[in-house]
Design an enzyme around this catalytic site. Structure first.
Site, short mmCIF file in Angstrom:
data_model
loop_
_atom_site.label_atom_id
_atom_site.label_comp_id
_atom_site.label_asym_id
_atom_site.label_seq_id
_atom_site.Cartn_x
_atom_site.Cartn_y
_atom_site.Cartn_z
N CYS A 1 119.77 25.10 68.31
CA CYS A 1 118.91 26.17 68.82
C CYS A 1 117.93 25.68 69.87
O CYS A 1 117.40 26.48 70.64
CB CYS A 1 118.13 26.81 67.68
SG CYS A 1 119.17 27.57 66.41
N HIS B 1 118.73 36.01 70.25
CA HIS B 1 118.71 34.55 70.13
C HIS B 1 120.10 33.99 70.46
O HIS B 1 120.84 33.57 69.57
CB HIS B 1 118.28 34.18 68.71
CG HIS B 1 118.22 32.71 68.43
ND1 HIS B 1 118.15 31.74 69.42
CD2 HIS B 1 118.19 32.04 67.24
CE1 HIS B 1 118.09 30.55 68.86
NE2 HIS B 1 118.12 30.70 67.54
N CYS C 1 112.41 26.33 66.02
CA CYS C 1 113.00 25.62 64.89
C CYS C 1 114.46 25.38 65.23
O CYS C 1 115.04 26.06 66.07
CB CYS C 1 112.87 26.44 63.60
SG CYS C 1 113.89 27.93 63.55
#
Length: 395
Positions: A92, A352, A382
């Site tokens: 991510c 996302h 995160c």
């Protein structure tokens, strides 16, 4: 050897598409090429041949984004073949890692002009099939989806490390006693802020729609959702006592983002005033199942490196992987004013697309600082398998 200042001249991104939505027919390498080309076109004074390298984040890389999607973006965007490209994977955090790596190269004098960004098409992520242990197996074989999360897990990994991302969010909710109502309220605020920002035209200067696709706004924003509507959704990961739902988690998405980074010499060549200057970054690790709290220490370290505190921040883009994860981080930063976090909406509403999100956040902070005229901003995410990444910008 002196460390050079690094500036962000411009930043662009596509509208973020929903899973199976408007951008699902677009290859990820084409998405990446689009933001690279759009970025270069917005700085006509810069000779594209002056770009020393292109850094792109990409979390999955198992399909059409294989074979170094950064280099593919360079070629598909029509940049000179002399411009190289490298693809980075910090899950991510990949897009933000690309920005940090490009900035580091410029700061050390290895580059003067660089593009950094990220891309992901979760819609087009393929299923993969492992090779069999022996030739000509008679039985059925397992296909794995590469869209999100653990697959082909190493059996040596402790079971508590390999829980699903959603269960990890539930663990953060347990740790900080976060209620379903708190999480839904956070999600609702994300949608409302994003819808308001789009309504005011605050994204007009950074979003570049993909040609031929009828998508001019982030596709997952729900203008009319409500606490009542969110309350009707069933928990997604725990049937008993679960609080994490599809409504208070980020969706699956497609999209790309890119930033132009330069040193003083490169800045003069662009003839532009920079949006912001890169000040400091930090990366940290945490227990994999508590990945959601990964930014907590990374943010503190980045601020310390920059010689700044939470009180100095004017804007903070924190990736909303889950409402529980974001609220857990905020609970561990009591010094932070929550009103400056994600002022134009976050990933629960905007989306996302894994490899692109970090670049989107960095670009968002840079544009917000430019709009304000001065200030200190921070971008943080995160990262699955237990990491946190943070970047401090100033203007």
């Amino acid at each position: 050897m002196s460390i050079r200042d690094v500036y962000i001249v411009d930043a662009v991104r596509t509208p973020i598409g929903r899973f199976g939505g408007a951008l699902s027919a677009v290859r990820p390498d084409d998405l990446a090429a689009h933001v690279v080309r759009s970025l270069v076109d917005r700085v006509p004074a810069l000779d594209p041949a002056r770009i020393d390298d292109v850094y792109f984040g990409d979390a999955n890389g198992a399909g059409e984004d294989n074979r170094d999607v950064a280099r593919m973006a360079v070629l598909l965007a029509g940049l000179p073949t002399s411009v190289p490209g490298v693809t980075l994977n910090r899950l991510c955090g990949s897009g933000l890692e690309a920005v940090i790596q490009a900035a580091r190269a410029i700061a050390l004098g290895d580059a003067s002009v660089a593009i950094a960004g990220g891309v992901e098409s979760m819609s087009r992520a393929p299923w993969v099939l492992q090779k069999p242990e022996r030739a000509f197996p008679a039985g059925h074989q397992q296909l794995y989806s590469t869209t999100l999360g653990w697959r082909m897990t190493n059996p040596r990994m402790p079971a508590e490390w390999t829980v699903s991302l959603g269960e990890g969010a539930e663990l953060v909710a347990d740790k900080h006693t976060l209620t379903r109502e708190q999480q839904d309220a956070f999600a609702l605020a994300s949608h409302r802020k994003a819808a308001e920002a789009w309504g005011k035209g605050l994204y007009d200067g950074e979003v570049v729609p993909y040609p031929g696709v009828e998508l001019t706004r982030d596709e997952c924003i729900r203008d009319t959702t409500s606490m009542e509507a969110l309350a009707k959704l069933k928990p997604s990961f725990r049937s008993e006592g679960g609080t994490v739902t599809a409504g208070n988690a980020s969706p699956l998405n497609d999209g790309a983002a890119a930033l132009l980074l330069v040193d003083e010499e490169g800045l003069r060549e662009t003839g532009r005033e920079p949006l912001a200057r890169i000040r400091a970054s930090a990366v940290t690790g945490i227990e994999p199942q508590l990945f959601g709290l990964g930014p907590v220490e990374a943010v503190r370290r980045a601020l310390d490196k920059a010689g700044r505190s939470f009180a100095d921040l004017t804007t903070f883009e924190l990736n909303e992987a889950f409402a529980a994860q974001s609220l857990g981080c905020l609970a561990e930063w009591p010094e932070l004013d929550p009103e400056i976090v994600n002022p134009r909406g976050g990933a629960i509403a905007i989306g996302h697309p894994l490899g692109a999100s970090g670049a989107r956040l960095a670009g968002a902070v840079a544009h917000q600082l430019a709009a304000a005229g001065s200030g200190t901003g921070l971008a943080a995410l995160c990262i699955g398998v237990g990491q946190g990444l943070a970047l401090v910008l100033e203007r």
